[in-house]
Design a protein around this motif. Structure first.
Motif, short mmCIF file in Angstrom:
data_model
loop_
_atom_site.label_atom_id
_atom_site.label_comp_id
_atom_site.label_asym_id
_atom_site.label_seq_id
_atom_site.Cartn_x
_atom_site.Cartn_y
_atom_site.Cartn_z
N GLU A 8 108.54 -4.53 40.51
CA GLU A 8 107.56 -5.07 41.45
C GLU A 8 108.20 -5.19 42.83
O GLU A 8 109.37 -5.55 42.94
CB GLU A 8 107.07 -6.45 40.99
N LYS A 9 107.44 -4.86 43.86
CA LYS A 9 107.98 -4.91 45.22
C LYS A 9 106.86 -5.26 46.18
O LYS A 9 105.76 -4.68 46.12
CB LYS A 9 108.59 -3.56 45.58
N THR A 10 107.12 -6.18 47.07
CA THR A 10 106.12 -6.61 48.04
C THR A 10 106.10 -5.69 49.25
O THR A 10 107.16 -5.28 49.75
CB THR A 10 106.42 -8.05 48.51
N VAL A 11 104.91 -5.34 49.70
CA VAL A 11 104.77 -4.56 50.93
C VAL A 11 104.99 -5.50 52.11
O VAL A 11 104.27 -6.49 52.29
CB VAL A 11 103.37 -3.91 51.03
N GLU A 12 106.02 -5.20 52.93
CA GLU A 12 106.36 -6.06 54.06
C GLU A 12 105.49 -5.75 55.28
O GLU A 12 104.94 -4.65 55.41
CB GLU A 12 107.83 -5.88 54.43
N LEU A 13 105.40 -6.69 56.20
CA LEU A 13 104.57 -6.51 57.39
C LEU A 13 105.05 -5.35 58.25
O LEU A 13 104.24 -4.64 58.86
CB LEU A 13 104.54 -7.81 58.21
N ILE A 14 106.36 -5.12 58.30
CA ILE A 14 106.87 -4.03 59.12
C ILE A 14 106.40 -2.67 58.56
O ILE A 14 106.21 -1.70 59.31
CB ILE A 14 108.42 -4.07 59.21
N GLU A 15 106.16 -2.61 57.25
CA GLU A 15 105.64 -1.37 56.66
C GLU A 15 104.22 -1.10 57.13
O GLU A 15 103.83 0.05 57.34
CB GLU A 15 105.70 -1.45 55.14
N LEU A 16 103.42 -2.15 57.27
CA LEU A 16 102.05 -1.99 57.78
C LEU A 16 102.07 -1.53 59.23
O LEU A 16 101.28 -0.68 59.65
CB LEU A 16 101.29 -3.31 57.66
N PHE A 17 102.99 -2.08 60.01
CA PHE A 17 103.15 -1.67 61.40
C PHE A 17 103.55 -0.20 61.47
O PHE A 17 103.06 0.56 62.30
CB PHE A 17 104.20 -2.57 62.07
N TYR A 18 104.45 0.17 60.58
CA TYR A 18 104.92 1.56 60.47
C TYR A 18 103.75 2.50 60.17
O TYR A 18 103.63 3.58 60.75
CB TYR A 18 105.98 1.60 59.38
N ASP A 19 102.86 2.08 59.26
CA ASP A 19 101.70 2.90 58.89
C ASP A 19 100.79 3.17 60.09
O ASP A 19 100.24 4.26 60.23
CB ASP A 19 100.88 2.20 57.81
N LEU A 20 100.62 2.16 60.94
CA LEU A 20 99.72 2.31 62.09
C LEU A 20 100.18 3.44 63.01
O LEU A 20 99.36 4.19 63.55
CB LEU A 20 99.63 0.99 62.86
N ILE A 21 101.48 3.57 63.19
CA ILE A 21 102.02 4.62 64.05
C ILE A 21 101.70 5.99 63.46
O ILE A 21 101.29 6.92 64.17
CB ILE A 21 103.54 4.46 64.23
#
Length: 378
Positions: A8-21
């Motif tokens: 199990e691994k939590t999706v971090e906020l920086i990953e969401l920011f990364y996706d937007l780019i």
């Protein structure tokens, strides 16, 4: 037989920011095919679009896979990810109809992005704090890809654009197929299928968001029409089909290498973008409506084949069989008839796509309800 524990691994906020780019980069790719030549998209423009869509998605996946397997968000991971994102923004801004003039900056940005991910894998190999088998495999693949992008950069400096496109194409193929040949030995339990599934879902949802932005031109505030409502219903039913199929019917709690999940989402994202482009082309007075009708059918077929290919991940009690495939194909044919026969009619276009998208969504929703009933009755 030993049962592996699901990571199990939590999706971090920086990953969401990364996706937007990256969604910004993917959305800019449509600029390469939005303007038809003599009413159609030229084969070269379409090929270029596909190649660079795969390039961008692979760049996203390289870092996503690293985070999924090894990421613990140490200081060096934040730093290298930040450099990666800066290069990604530069890369996105090189995408235009005059890409030939931007090829140098594009390939340099791609090289920097991949070097950042390679550096993270190298650190894992040197630290030996986690199973490093997968890191060694990925480092080998990234090294080959980096050399190809370096060669493409050098070729772009010397102005040999045709060679640049071929080198970028080879880089895509290397990233896609080399993992099948360089398997090595590594502990598959380091892969978090739930985390990876969530990352793909988020990327796809944001891509759907870009699609909504793309159809806002249909919503004329000065003149009410049912056409934009129908188009929104089409996008909504596509989104509903994706959510029911990938989120509700599939079991994410598993230990799996997930190669099919990765490849299917390449085509899911591309198909959503192609549908958005097709809607814009239909509004264009220069577009060939026979081409537009064929393109929307092809894009919808690609979308459904891609999401249905992930039926191997279904939860217990659910299945996708030959009968389901036949029903979906029949719906595609029924919806395609008005699209082809009455291709100049906006109403026929809308009716055709709604038959395809609405009926497939209803089929999946019914499958979900029947499957839940079976599980409840056990």
């Amino acid at each position: 037989m030993t049962i592996m524990k699901v990571k199990e691994k939590t999706v971090e906020l920086i990953e969401l920011f990364y996706d937007l780019i990256y969604v910004y980069a993917i959305s800019k790719m449509t600029l390469l095919i939005e303007e038809p030549e003599k009413g159609v998209i030229s084969p070269m423009a379409f090929l270029r679009y596909l190649v660079f869509s795969f390039v961008i998605l692979q760049a996203w996946l390289y870092l996503t896979n690293y985070v999924n397997r090894y990421g613990r968000w140490k200081w060096y991971e934040y730093a290298l990810t930040a450099v990666n994102m800066i290069a990604a923004v530069y890369m996105a801004n090189t995408i235009s109809e005059e890409w030939e003039h931007m090829a140098k900056a594009f390939n340099l940005a791609m090289l920097v992005m991949l070097l950042c991910v390679a550096a993270m894998y190298l650190i894992q190999v040197l630290l030996k704090e986690q199973d490093s088998g997968a890191a060694k495999n990925s480092l080998t693949i990234l090294t080959v890809d980096c050399l190809l992008y370096l060669a493409a950069f050098i070729a772009s400096v010397h102005g040999t654009i045709a060679l640049v496109l071929w080198l970028d194409t080879v880089a895509v193929l290397v990233g896609a197929f080399l993992p099948f040949f360089i398997r090595g030995k590594f502990d598959i339990s380091i892969i978090s299928f739930p985390h990876l599934a969530e990352r793909f879902e988020l990327l796809t949802i944001i891509t759907f968001g870009e699609s909504i932005v793309g159809i806002t031109g249909f919503f004329d505030t000065k003149q009410f029409s049912v056409i934009p409502i129908g188009i929104f219903a089409m996008i909504l039913s596509l989104f509903g089909s994706y959510v029911v199929q990938l989120h509700s019917l599939c079991n994410h709690h598993r230990v799996e290498r997930s190669l099919r999940l990765m490849f299917s989402h390449y085509f899911i994202v591309i198909s959503i973008n192609l549908i958005t482009v097709d809607l814009k082309l239909f509004q264009s007075q220069n577009a060939n409506h026979a081409f537009v009708a064929g393109m929307i059918i092809a894009a919808l077929l690609l979308f459904y084949v891609s999401i249905f290919s992930d039926s191997i991940y279904y939860k217990e009690g659910f299945s996708f069989n030959k009968k389901d495939s036949f029903i979906s194909l029949t719906l595609m044919l029924l919806g395609g008839l008005p699209l082809i026969l009455l291709r100049d009619s906006v109403s026929a276009y809308l009716i055709g796509v709604l038959i395809i998208t609405g009926s497939n969504f209803a089929m999946l929703l019914l499958k979900k309800m029947k499957g839940q009933k079976k599980v409840t009755n056990k």
